[in-house]
Design a protein around this motif. Structure first.
Motif, PDB file in Angstrom:
ATOM      1  N   LEU A  58      58.372   1.786  -9.045  1.00  0.00           N
ATOM      2  CA  LEU A  58      57.097   1.493  -8.448  1.00  0.00           C
ATOM      3  C   LEU A  58      56.744   0.316  -9.282  1.00  0.00           C
ATOM      4  O   LEU A  58      57.189   0.176 -10.539  1.00  0.00           O
ATOM      5  CB  LEU A  58      56.082   2.549  -8.707  1.00  0.00           C
ATOM      6  N   VAL A  59      55.959  -0.239  -8.750  1.00  0.00           N
ATOM      7  CA  VAL A  59      55.181  -1.699  -9.397  1.00  0.00           C
ATOM      8  C   VAL A  59      53.991  -1.365 -10.146  1.00  0.00           C
ATOM      9  O   VAL A  59      52.793  -0.733  -9.204  1.00  0.00           O
ATOM     10  CB  VAL A  59      55.046  -2.790  -8.474  1.00  0.00           C
ATOM     11  N   THR A  83      41.467   7.654  -7.458  1.00  0.00           N
ATOM     12  CA  THR A  83      40.243   7.404  -8.044  1.00  0.00           C
ATOM     13  C   THR A  83      39.284   8.218  -7.472  1.00  0.00           C
ATOM     14  O   THR A  83      38.161   8.376  -8.184  1.00  0.00           O
ATOM     15  CB  THR A  83      39.715   5.855  -7.961  1.00  0.00           C
ATOM     16  N   TRP A  84      39.350   8.689  -6.210  1.00  0.00           N
ATOM     17  CA  TRP A  84      38.206   9.908  -6.007  1.00  0.00           C
ATOM     18  C   TRP A  84      38.293  10.938  -6.560  1.00  0.00           C
ATOM     19  O   TRP A  84      37.393  11.775  -6.226  1.00  0.00           O
ATOM     20  CB  TRP A  84      38.433   9.559  -4.360  1.00  0.00           C
ATOM     21  N   ALA A 115      48.604   5.818  -3.044  1.00  0.00           N
ATOM     22  CA  ALA A 115      48.343   4.794  -1.892  1.00  0.00           C
ATOM     23  C   ALA A 115      47.012   4.145  -1.817  1.00  0.00           C
ATOM     24  O   ALA A 115      46.109   4.194  -0.688  1.00  0.00           O
ATOM     25  CB  ALA A 115      48.678   5.670  -0.523  1.00  0.00           C
ATOM     26  N   GLN A 116      46.286   3.961  -2.983  1.00  0.00           N
ATOM     27  CA  GLN A 116      44.956   3.327  -2.894  1.00  0.00           C
ATOM     28  C   GLN A 116      45.200   1.804  -2.914  1.00  0.00           C
ATOM     29  O   GLN A 116      46.263   1.116  -3.204  1.00  0.00           O
ATOM     30  CB  GLN A 116      43.993   3.774  -3.709  1.00  0.00           C
ATOM     31  N   SER A 117      44.177   1.149  -2.663  1.00  0.00           N
ATOM     32  CA  SER A 117      44.004  -0.469  -2.900  1.00  0.00           C
ATOM     33  C   SER A 117      44.058  -0.985  -4.261  1.00  0.00           C
ATOM     34  O   SER A 117      43.515  -0.154  -5.077  1.00  0.00           O
ATOM     35  CB  SER A 117      42.779  -1.130  -1.921  1.00  0.00           C
ATOM     36  N   PHE A 119      42.328  -3.117  -5.697  1.00  0.00           N
ATOM     37  CA  PHE A 119      41.090  -3.554  -6.189  1.00  0.00           C
ATOM     38  C   PHE A 119      40.674  -2.222  -6.787  1.00  0.00           C
ATOM     39  O   PHE A 119      40.141  -2.229  -7.897  1.00  0.00           O
ATOM     40  CB  PHE A 119      40.152  -4.014  -5.166  1.00  0.00           C
ATOM     41  N   GLU A 120      40.650  -0.987  -6.027  1.00  0.00           N
ATOM     42  CA  GLU A 120      40.115   0.070  -6.561  1.00  0.00           C
ATOM     43  C   GLU A 120      40.827   0.825  -7.897  1.00  0.00           C
ATOM     44  O   GLU A 120      40.094   1.177  -8.755  1.00  0.00           O
ATOM     45  CB  GLU A 120      40.290   1.162  -5.371  1.00  0.00           C
ATOM     46  N   ASP A 137      51.799   4.360  -5.423  1.00  0.00           N
ATOM     47  CA  ASP A 137      52.684   4.630  -4.512  1.00  0.00           C
ATOM     48  C   ASP A 137      52.209   4.229  -3.008  1.00  0.00           C
ATOM     49  O   ASP A 137      51.799   5.077  -2.208  1.00  0.00           O
ATOM     50  CB  ASP A 137      53.059   5.896  -4.720  1.00  0.00           C
ATOM     51  N   LYS A 138      52.446   2.945  -2.640  1.00  0.00           N
ATOM     52  CA  LYS A 138      51.731   2.567  -1.234  1.00  0.00           C
ATOM     53  C   LYS A 138      52.281   3.303  -0.057  1.00  0.00           C
ATOM     54  O   LYS A 138      51.351   3.652   0.684  1.00  0.00           O
ATOM     55  CB  LYS A 138      52.157   1.125  -1.139  1.00  0.00           C
ATOM     56  N   THR A 139      53.551   3.715  -0.017  1.00  0.00           N
ATOM     57  CA  THR A 139      53.854   4.279   1.057  1.00  0.00           C
ATOM     58  C   THR A 139      53.736   6.018   0.779  1.00  0.00           C
ATOM     59  O   THR A 139      54.749   6.522   1.847  1.00  0.00           O
ATOM     60  CB  THR A 139      55.486   3.994   1.465  1.00  0.00           C
ATOM     61  N   LYS A 140      53.454   6.276  -0.161  1.00  0.00           N
ATOM     62  CA  LYS A 140      53.403   7.826  -0.335  1.00  0.00           C
ATOM     63  C   LYS A 140      54.762   8.475  -0.568  1.00  0.00           C
ATOM     64  O   LYS A 140      55.140   9.732  -0.318  1.00  0.00           O
ATOM     65  CB  LYS A 140      52.698   8.755   0.541  1.00  0.00           C
ATOM     66  N   SER A 141      55.953   7.457  -0.845  1.00  0.00           N
ATOM     67  CA  SER A 141      57.363   7.908  -0.743  1.00  0.00           C
ATOM     68  C   SER A 141      57.692   8.793  -1.996  1.00  0.00           C
ATOM     69  O   SER A 141      58.427   9.659  -2.051  1.00  0.00           O
ATOM     70  CB  SER A 141      58.100   6.880  -0.754  1.00  0.00           C
TER      71      SER A 141
ATOM     72  N   THR B 250      52.376   2.047   6.372  1.00  0.00           N
ATOM     73  CA  THR B 250      53.764   2.715   6.568  1.00  0.00           C
ATOM     74  C   THR B 250      53.788   3.943   5.558  1.00  0.00           C
ATOM     75  O   THR B 250      53.212   3.869   4.408  1.00  0.00           O
ATOM     76  CB  THR B 250      54.654   1.547   5.833  1.00  0.00           C
ATOM     77  N   ARG B 251      54.326   4.886   6.062  1.00  0.00           N
ATOM     78  CA  ARG B 251      54.222   6.333   5.326  1.00  0.00           C
ATOM     79  C   ARG B 251      55.756   6.756   5.224  1.00  0.00           C
ATOM     80  O   ARG B 251      56.605   6.836   6.212  1.00  0.00           O
ATOM     81  CB  ARG B 251      53.493   7.357   5.992  1.00  0.00           C
ATOM     82  N   ALA B 252      56.141   7.451   3.993  1.00  0.00           N
ATOM     83  CA  ALA B 252      57.301   8.241   4.196  1.00  0.00           C
ATOM     84  C   ALA B 252      57.211   9.341   4.823  1.00  0.00           C
ATOM     85  O   ALA B 252      56.017  10.043   5.170  1.00  0.00           O
ATOM     86  CB  ALA B 252      57.462   8.764   2.617  1.00  0.00           C
ATOM     87  N   THR B 403      32.803   8.465  -4.990  1.00  0.00           N
ATOM     88  CA  THR B 403      33.310   8.409  -3.661  1.00  0.00           C
ATOM     89  C   THR B 403      34.168   9.672  -3.597  1.00  0.00           C
ATOM     90  O   THR B 403      34.590  10.334  -4.495  1.00  0.00           O
ATOM     91  CB  THR B 403      34.312   7.451  -3.641  1.00  0.00           C
TER      92      THR B 403
END
Lengths: 186, 552
Positions: A58-59, A83-84, A115-117, A119-120, A137-141, B250-252, B403
């Motif tokens: 992951l990045v 974050t929430w 999978a949050q932005s 910015f947040e 983890d953008k794609t929740k993989s 896009t989701r796993a 939030t």
């Protein structure tokens, strides 16, 4: 009844007992196994303590890649968060303080945001002044690979790359210290 | 129990009703009845034979049909009770604790008991599984106990039976015969596709014996079916997962390792009542909106070999496909169905940067709610800096905006507005309903202009590897039913005594009319004595007696 008849009768009796016991045992074992499976189906723990921790890459916010296998030989404190999520936010400062202590002893912290932005996550990291790498983890993989349900969940990976412990829910600073001690390489 | 020795010298296992060899009645009950009970050929059910060890006792318990029926009744009653309150999958709670609370809060003490006994998740509750398992044991043991002696008995049938066996058959005849009677009967029966065996002065003609195995084949089917149901509980055989995916995401795919789904577009189309749909006009006026199509345009990705989860370029396109109701995406043994949707979730908000007094505008800016930027440049040197973003603003805590979820249900923005006049910047907190200026009165504000929305598609991921097994079980079940229902096991025994007298008996497991039709042909051809249906005789007699009672 003569001897021979008695003998055949006895051997038939034994055969019958063995046959019936075997059939009943197989059937009861099948039922037992089904119940066991249905009882453990709730937590479809693809992951168990002692399993090899699934590798991932992951990045982080600086654009750097973090690959789990690169940290072999070190303990990895893998924290899944958002974050929430209030308990996640609460344990962050304590994790950061303990990271300062253990980073020189071979313990790595990776905070995996779900999978949050950018910015947040960036504003959160800035606000709390987090010094460990925060990856998204953008794609929740990775979340799927680790079968993470509630947040926060922390997965302790020992220096051999195996799962040492899975913690769901908030941790106190004492807990965190103890866990880091647990996965510290000798 | 002791073994039973028949007058003919044959030794029968204890519990036998009719001698395995000659067919004489062995019990008093059989001896006194007018007709023999031909069920299981009068053989001893094996469980009745021995009843000594604990294993034998358990075996005997499950061998009983009464016990089997009892278990079925219990299962039916449990399943019926399970429908009274909703099952746990349909209650608005998802952790063990909240589910328990829900039942207690919503249904009171009844709900508590219902939950405690496992009725809320009936098919997974241990006692229900035990009951189904006991049914399986009962099916297997009861079948074995009956099938084995029946099979042996039919396999070792003797041609010659004792006259007392024959005259207690439902179809029976006795009378003079000619020299060639047996020969001709054999000819005719063979012509009618009977298998005929002869021995000395008698013959046995038999047809459709396999019909007797119907119930056991049927039970094998049921057991295979139950085995398939059992496999469903094993990990990897059965998957039923839901996946909510927003347009653009896009989701796993859960439980499907290595595959990803991208939602390009979700569409809900309603019947318009125009352009070829006029015929629906009346119905539409009556019921309102009617959906014509739910569709998610997706792209399926597969993880590249050696790529790790999370790797940015680690996926390759497998296919693009529009998932519609009843037109699932199918791949690698999985199917993804269109199940649900939510329309119009906020995606982006557009504001206009204005001077509060003069209403002079510096232009517009759009904040992407999914991936907001930090800095926004506007006309004439104005700019906006996003300081904080709260997608589901739920109030302040210690002066900090909070939030509740990561979804943009009620977005709140903490922004700083810059103009050439106000280079220091003015701070403003904006939500949908109002704007707060926490650090004093501002000269400028962001005025809300418009929103963009996106839809969320609810998909279900399914895999069921047990379907072929369930199908096979069902097929075998039906074969067993057909075998037992549409075919009959018909037998005739014919003997000629030394004085030329013919004895004739007939038996079938069902369809006596068919048996008589066959027999009529034989009687005619071979000039056999006329037969009587003794069952009919008995019934007639009983009826006459009853009427007699009424009269007197």
């Amino acid at each position: 009844m003569d001897e021979k008849a008695k003998q055949t009768k006895n051997s038939k009796k034994r055969k019958r007992a063995v046959m019936r016991t075997t059939i009943l045992a197989i059937l009861i074992a099948a039922i037992g196994y089904t119940i066991y499976n249905s009882a453990t189906a709730e937590d479809v723990t693809v992951l168990k303590v002692g399993d090899k921790a699934p590798n991932f890459t992951l990045v982080d916010l600086e654009g750097e890649n973090h690959k789990l296998s690169d940290y072999e030989g070190q303990g990895v404190f893998l924290n899944f968060w958002g974050t929430w999520c209030k308990p996640c936010a609460k344990e962050m400062p304590a994790m950061d303080r303990q990271y300062e202590v253990f980073t020189n002893q071979g313990v790595q912290v990776l905070a995996v945001n779900i999978a949050q932005s950018d910015f947040e996550v960036q504003s959160f990291a800035d606000q709390y002044g987090l010094s460990f790498p925060v990856v998204i983890d953008k794609t929740k993989s990775v979340m799927t690979a680790y079968n993470i349900r509630p947040l926060p969940t922390t997965v302790l990976v020992n220096p051999e790359g195996n799962i040492q412990r899975i913690i769901t829910g908030e941790m106190t600073e004492q807990d965190i210290e103890g866990f880091m001690e647990e996965i510290k390489p000798d | 129990m002791e073994k039973l020795q028949c007058q003919c010298g044959h030794i029968n296992p204890p519990g036998t009703n009719l001698c395995e060899s000659c067919g004489r009645s062995l019990t008093e009950k059989e001896q006194n009845s007018k007709l023999v009970d031909m069920r299981y050929e009068g053989t001893a059910r094996r469980s009745q034979t021995y009843n000594k060890s604990i294993i034998d006792k358990i075996w005997n318990f499950f061998s009983s049909v009464k016990v089997g029926v009892g278990i079925i009744v219990l299962l039916l009653v449990a399943a019926a009770i399970g429908t009274i309150l909703p099952q746990k999958a349909f209650v608005p709670a998802n952790t063990e604790a909240t589910i328990k609370e829900y039942y207690a809060d919503t249904y009171g003490v009844v709900g508590q008991i219902y939950h405690a006994l496992g009725f809320h998740d009936l098919y997974s509750s241990f006692w229900f599984i035990i009951l189904v398992g006991m049914l399986a044991i009962s099916l297997i043991i009861a079948s074995l106990d009956r099938f084995v002696p029946l099979y042996k008995s039919l396999k070792n049938q003797r041609v010659l039976r004792h006259p007392s066996f024959m005259d207690k058959q439902r179809i029976y005849a006795e009378g003079p015969g000619a020299e060639d009677t047996l020969k001709k009967a054999e000819e005719k029966l063979s012509e009618l596709k009977y298998k005929v065996r002869t021995d000395k002065n008698g013959l046995l003609a038999e047809k459709g014996r396999f019909s007797r195995w119907g119930p056991y084949v049927n039970h094998i089917g049921l057991i295979i079916f139950l085995f398939g149901v059992m496999l469903r509980m094993m990990p990897g055989f059965y998957i039923d997962e839901s996946l909510w995916i927003r347009e653009g995401e896009t989701r796993a795919i859960p439980e499907v390792p290595g595959y990803y789904l991208e939602n390009k577009n979700f569409e809900l189309e309603n019947y318009s009542g125009e352009g070829g749909e006029e015929i629906f006009g009346e119905a539409l006026d009556r019921v309102g909106t009617v959906a014509k199509n739910y569709q998610t345009d997706i792209v399926l990705y597969k993880k590249k070999e050696d790529a790790l989860p999370g790797a940015v370029d680690g996926q390759e396109v497998v296919k693009e496909y529009p998932i519609r109701v009843n037109q699932p995406l199918k791949f690698a043994g999985y199917a993804i169905y269109q199940m649900d949707f939510r329309l119009d979730e906020l995606k982006a908000m557009t504001f206009s940067f204005i001077n509060k007094e003069t209403e002079e505008s510096f232009g517009e800016l759009t904040i992407d709610l999914i991936d907001p930027k930090k800095d926004y440049e506007l006309d004439n040197g104005a700019s906006v800096k996003l300081i904080g973003y709260y997608p589901d603003f739920s109030g302040f805590e210690n002066g900090e905006p909070q939030t509740a979820t990561p979804l943009p249900n009620n977005p709140g923005f903490l922004v700083k507005l810059f103009t050439p006049d106000t280079p220091e910047g003015e701070t403003s907190f904006i939500t949908i309903k109002n704007t707060v200026e926490p650090l004093g009165e501002n000269e400028y504000k962001l005025a809300f202009q418009s929103v963009e929305t996106r839809d969320v598609s609810g998909l279900t991921v399914r895999k069921d590897s047990t379907l072929p097994i369930l199908g096979l079980g069902g097929l075998i079940f039906m074969i067993g039913v057909a075998q037992g229902m549409y075919f009959n096991h018909r037998r005739f025994w014919i003997q000629q005594k030394t004085d030329g007298t013919i004895l004739l008996a007939g038996h079938t497991n069902k369809n006596w009319f068919g048996l008589k039709k066959d027999l009529n042909q034989v009687v005619e051809y071979a000039s056999l004595p006329a037969y009587t249906d003794q069952q009919d005789e008995i019934e007639k007699q009983e009826k006459a007696e009853k009427e007699g009672e009424v009269l007197s």
